[in-house]
Design a protein around this motif. Structure first.
Motif, PDB file in Angstrom:
ATOM      1  N   ALA A   1     -40.031  10.062  17.822  1.00  0.00           N
ATOM      2  CA  ALA A   1     -38.951  10.673  18.599  1.00  0.00           C
ATOM      3  C   ALA A   1     -38.897  10.080  20.003  1.00  0.00           C
ATOM      4  CB  ALA A   1     -39.132  12.180  18.674  1.00  0.00           C
TER       5      ALA A   1
ATOM      6  N   LEU B   1     -37.775  20.729  11.941  1.00  0.00           N
ATOM      7  CA  LEU B   1     -36.358  20.861  12.296  1.00  0.00           C
ATOM      8  C   LEU B   1     -35.642  21.633  11.193  1.00  0.00           C
ATOM      9  CD1 LEU B   1     -35.541  17.330  13.763  1.00  0.00           C
ATOM     10  CD2 LEU B   1     -36.465  19.356  14.896  1.00  0.00           C
TER      11      LEU B   1
ATOM     12  N   ALA C   1     -39.385  18.463  17.262  1.00  0.00           N
ATOM     13  CA  ALA C   1     -39.022  17.065  17.470  1.00  0.00           C
ATOM     14  C   ALA C   1     -40.053  16.348  18.335  1.00  0.00           C
ATOM     15  CB  ALA C   1     -37.642  16.982  18.122  1.00  0.00           C
TER      16      ALA C   1
END
Length: 282
Positions: free
Chosen positions: A196, A177, A190
């Motif tokens: 996540a 990210l 992600a």
């Protein structure tokens, strides 16, 4: 980051994922939620409501809202009525920057051109540091350095410098990210994180449940009933209408949504207080 860079954005919430999970569905956007250090979470948008990027046109030819305006509206909507601030990071082929939203206070932000040229007000950095509880000497000095010309630092480097300061208060973005990456790359990064989870937009009933759960579990719980609750709800209604009208005048869907969410907060607060009173009387 050059002129051909694609648009990307991140929402950094100063709250644990379980707290953010209750309010993120109110944005009614598909997002990925992941922890981002001690006391921080990150939301990665899967959709692209800012389609068209710097050119300002969507693939269908209609006007597209700039990414900074979309993210500013989202950050404001999440922060209103919450006990935690929201930091929106965004970038396109021409610029990059941030918007920090915290409660009812006016959002603060800063912008850099693609080559790293500062295009904001120095006072914004000091306000930014104050609202996040950063050290008024070393941290502010590091932030102010980002507002000075530096031919070796482009917009991507400026955002990395901003994030480096925030590591001192626990922020740690997951690998993959990175500021400056296109939306697709951020989503892929992600998705690789086992922790996540997907946050999907909800219908009206689920949004109401999420809203009540968020308030009850947060620091505003004691304000849900009685004179304080009614005063808070009235203030939200009073602030929401002019904000929505202002956003409509600027044709900004993000700000219209923020104003509408304020009014929803107020209406729900008054309704909840009345229902609780009727239940107690019964």
């Amino acid at each position: 980051m050059d002129a051909t860079s694609r648009v990307g954005a991140l929402l950094l919430c100063r709250a644990e994922p379980e707290t953010v999970r209750t309010v993120a569905p109110l944005l009614r956007e598909r997002m990925l939620l992941a922890p981002a250090g001690e006391g921080w979470s990150v939301l990665v948008p899967e959709g692209k409501p800012w389609r068209g990027g710097p050119a300002g046109q969507s693939p269908g030819g209609e006007a597209a809202e700039p990414v900074d305006r979309v993210l500013g509206g989202w950050a404001t909507a999440l922060a209103v009525g919450s006990a935690w601030p929201v930091l929106a990071l965004w970038w396109d082929g021409d610029r990059a920057g941030y918007t920090l939203a915290a409660g009812f206070r006016r959002p603060v932000g800063y912008v850099w051109l693609a080559d790293g040229t500062p295009a904001g007000e120095d006072e914004a950095m000091r306000t930014f540091a104050e609202r996040l509880g950063l050290d008024p000497v070393p941290d502010v000095q590091a932030l102010e350095a980002l507002t000075r010309p530096d031919p070796e630092a482009d917009a991507r480097a400026r955002l990395r410098g901003l994030l480096a300061v925030l590591t001192r208060i626990g922020l740690e973005l997951p690998p993959g990210l990175d500021p400056g990456e296109p939306s697709g790359g951020l989503t892929a990064g992600a998705e690789m994180r086992p922790e996540a989870e997907r946050i999907a937009g909800t219908g009206w009933r689920d949004a109401v449940k999420a809203e009540l759960a968020a308030v009850e579990s947060g620091s505003l719980g004691p304000w849900m009933r009685g004179p304080r609750a009614r005063a808070l709800a009235g203030a939200q209604l009073a602030a929401g209408l002019p904000l929505a009208l202002w956003g409509a005048g600027r044709r900004s869907g993000g700000w219209v949504f923020a104003g509408a969410l304020l009014m929803v907060h107020g209406a729900l607060g008054l309704a909840y207080d009345r229902i609780r009173d009727e239940g107690a009387d019964g």
